[in-house]
Motif scaffolding. Structure first.
Motif, PDB file in Angstrom:
ATOM      1  N   SER A  91       0.854  -1.188   0.000  1.00 28.60           N
ATOM      2  CA  SER A  91       0.000   0.000   0.000  1.00 28.60           C
ATOM      3  C   SER A  91       0.888   1.234   0.000  1.00 28.60           C
ATOM      4  CB  SER A  91      -0.908   0.038   1.233  1.00 28.60           C
ATOM      5  OG  SER A  91      -2.018  -0.823   1.092  1.00 28.60           O
ATOM      6  N   ILE A  92       0.535   2.180  -0.848  1.00 27.84           N
ATOM      7  CA  ILE A  92       1.233   3.465  -0.848  1.00 27.84           C
ATOM      8  C   ILE A  92       0.687   4.297   0.309  1.00 27.84           C
ATOM      9  CG2 ILE A  92       1.703   5.564  -2.151  1.00 27.84           C
ATOM     10  CD1 ILE A  92       1.259   3.878  -4.708  1.00 27.84           C
ATOM     11  N   LEU A  93       1.588   4.808   1.135  1.00 26.63           N
ATOM     12  CA  LEU A  93       1.199   5.577   2.306  1.00 26.63           C
ATOM     13  C   LEU A  93       1.306   7.068   2.011  1.00 26.63           C
ATOM     14  CD1 LEU A  93       2.985   3.423   5.044  1.00 26.63           C
ATOM     15  CD2 LEU A  93       0.696   3.137   4.060  1.00 26.63           C
ATOM     16  N   ASN A  94       1.490   7.854   3.016  1.00 31.24           N
ATOM     17  CA  ASN A  94       1.497   9.298   2.871  1.00 31.24           C
ATOM     18  C   ASN A  94       2.896   9.818   2.545  1.00 31.24           C
ATOM     19  OD1 ASN A  94       0.260  11.896   2.959  1.00 31.24           O
ATOM     20  ND2 ASN A  94      -1.087  11.163   4.592  1.00 31.24           N
ATOM     21  N   ASP A  95       2.974  11.119   2.414  1.00 36.45           N
ATOM     22  CA  ASP A  95       4.214  11.821   2.111  1.00 36.45           C
ATOM     23  C   ASP A  95       5.316  11.462   3.117  1.00 36.45           C
ATOM     24  OD1 ASP A  95       5.297  14.512   0.681  1.00 36.45           O
ATOM     25  OD2 ASP A  95       5.864  14.485   2.793  1.00 36.45           O
TER      26      ASP A  95
ATOM     27  N   HIS B 194       8.278   6.542  -5.476  1.00 35.41           N
ATOM     28  CA  HIS B 194       8.564   7.799  -6.158  1.00 35.41           C
ATOM     29  C   HIS B 194       7.462   8.077  -7.179  1.00 35.41           C
ATOM     30  CE1 HIS B 194      12.545   8.209  -4.351  1.00 35.41           C
ATOM     31  NE2 HIS B 194      12.666   6.899  -4.522  1.00 35.41           N
ATOM     32  N   GLN B 195       6.857   9.262  -7.068  1.00 34.91           N
ATOM     33  CA  GLN B 195       5.643   9.565  -7.815  1.00 34.91           C
ATOM     34  C   GLN B 195       5.865  10.134  -9.202  1.00 34.91           C
ATOM     35  OE1 GLN B 195       2.346  11.228  -5.222  1.00 34.91           O
ATOM     36  NE2 GLN B 195       4.135  11.965  -4.116  1.00 34.91           N
ATOM     37  N   GLY B 196       7.083  10.418  -9.587  1.00 37.70           N
ATOM     38  CA  GLY B 196       7.298  11.060 -10.872  1.00 37.70           C
ATOM     39  C   GLY B 196       7.354  12.570 -10.723  1.00 37.70           C
ATOM     40  N   ARG B 197       6.813  13.287 -11.717  1.00 39.07           N
ATOM     41  CA  ARG B 197       6.921  14.742 -11.713  1.00 39.07           C
ATOM     42  C   ARG B 197       5.566  15.416 -11.852  1.00 39.07           C
ATOM     43  NH1 ARG B 197      12.062  16.593 -12.218  1.00 39.07           N
ATOM     44  NH2 ARG B 197      13.649  15.009 -12.663  1.00 39.07           N
TER      45      ARG B 197
ATOM     46  N   ASN C 288       8.649  19.667 -11.903  1.00 36.26           N
ATOM     47  CA  ASN C 288       9.305  19.440 -10.615  1.00 36.26           C
ATOM     48  C   ASN C 288       8.959  18.047 -10.084  1.00 36.26           C
ATOM     49  OD1 ASN C 288      10.439  22.015 -10.553  1.00 36.26           O
ATOM     50  ND2 ASN C 288       8.606  22.907  -9.610  1.00 36.26           N
ATOM     51  N   PRO C 289       9.906  17.362  -9.451  1.00 37.81           N
ATOM     52  CA  PRO C 289       9.619  16.026  -8.922  1.00 37.81           C
ATOM     53  C   PRO C 289       8.610  16.082  -7.785  1.00 37.81           C
ATOM     54  CG  PRO C 289      11.779  16.786  -8.193  1.00 37.81           C
ATOM     55  CD  PRO C 289      11.298  17.785  -9.207  1.00 37.81           C
TER      56      PRO C 289
END
Length: 218
Positions: free
Chosen positions: A96-100, A186-189, A194-195
């Motif tokens: 699962s992808i979590l938060n920042d 890593h979410q990309g840009r 900007n990343p």
């Protein structure tokens, strides 16, 4: 452990959650409450909605803000911040992808721990005719701009979940001692090039590194 009262209260108030979530009924309930009813992954938002109904007297919604955007905040807070997630237990992806990442790190630094409440569900998918998807799109007044752009990119329309059965609710704690067991996503840009900030990702094969308590539903 300062977070233990949070878990005790949440576990008591979530013990009688409804466990059978019909997609149409749940979306109409979300629509009536004006709460994220347009979302494709409606069942995750329905879990958050149920938690809000039961926990809002004891927890603050939302929790701390961790970024400049109004939506950059944790789901709720009592003694620590908590995020709410839902996961299909029979998914091929055990993550699962979590938060920042930066936000969670700040939350841990400030309170010593960061919490996750995760609903584990058995889900059923749309039929080959995608009748549930068509119903939802008609209710929304047509496909969203995001859905149209995604279909143009991939030419694939994902199957939708038509119902979910809640099996367990997990209470996880992330701290400086165990956060190294989380992976990075890593979410990309962004559109400006900007990343995007990286996020933490949970591998359920390592969930025991974070598990403090659970509710198992009949």
């Amino acid at each position: 452990m300062p977070y233990l009262p949070d878990i005790t209260i949440a576990k008591l108030l979530l013990a009688d959650l409804p466990t059978e979530w019909d997609g149409k009924q749940s979306i109409l309930e979300l629509k009536n409450a004006n709460f994220n009813w347009r979302q494709m992954e409606w069942w995750g938002f329905y879990f958050e909605y149920l938690c809000r109904l039961r926990l809002s007297r004891c927890f603050s919604f939302p929790g701390d803000q961790y970024g400049k955007s109004k939506t950059a905040c944790f789901d709720m807070k009592r003694t620590i911040n908590w995020d709410l997630k839902a996961k299909a237990i029979k998914s091929d992806d055990h993550r699962s992808i979590l938060n920042d990442k930066h936000g969670i790190d700040q939350s841990i630094q400030k309170y010593g721990s960061h919490g996750l409440i995760i609903a584990l569900c058995d889900v059923e998918y749309n039929d080959d005719n995608r009748s549930f998807q068509q119903w939802h799109e008609q209710l929304k007044g047509g496909k969203s701009k995001y859905e149209k752009e995604r279909e143009q990119r991939t030419n694939i329309s994902r199957y939708r979940k038509v119902r979910a059965k809640l099996k367990e609710t997990l209470f996880l704690i992330i701290n400086d001692h165990n956060k190294n067991f989380l992976a990075m996503y890593h979410q990309g840009r962004n559109s400006n090039g900007n990343p995007r900030p990286p996020k933490y990702m949970l591998d359920y094969d390592l969930v025991d590194k974070f598990l403090v308590d659970r509710i198992v539903y009949p």
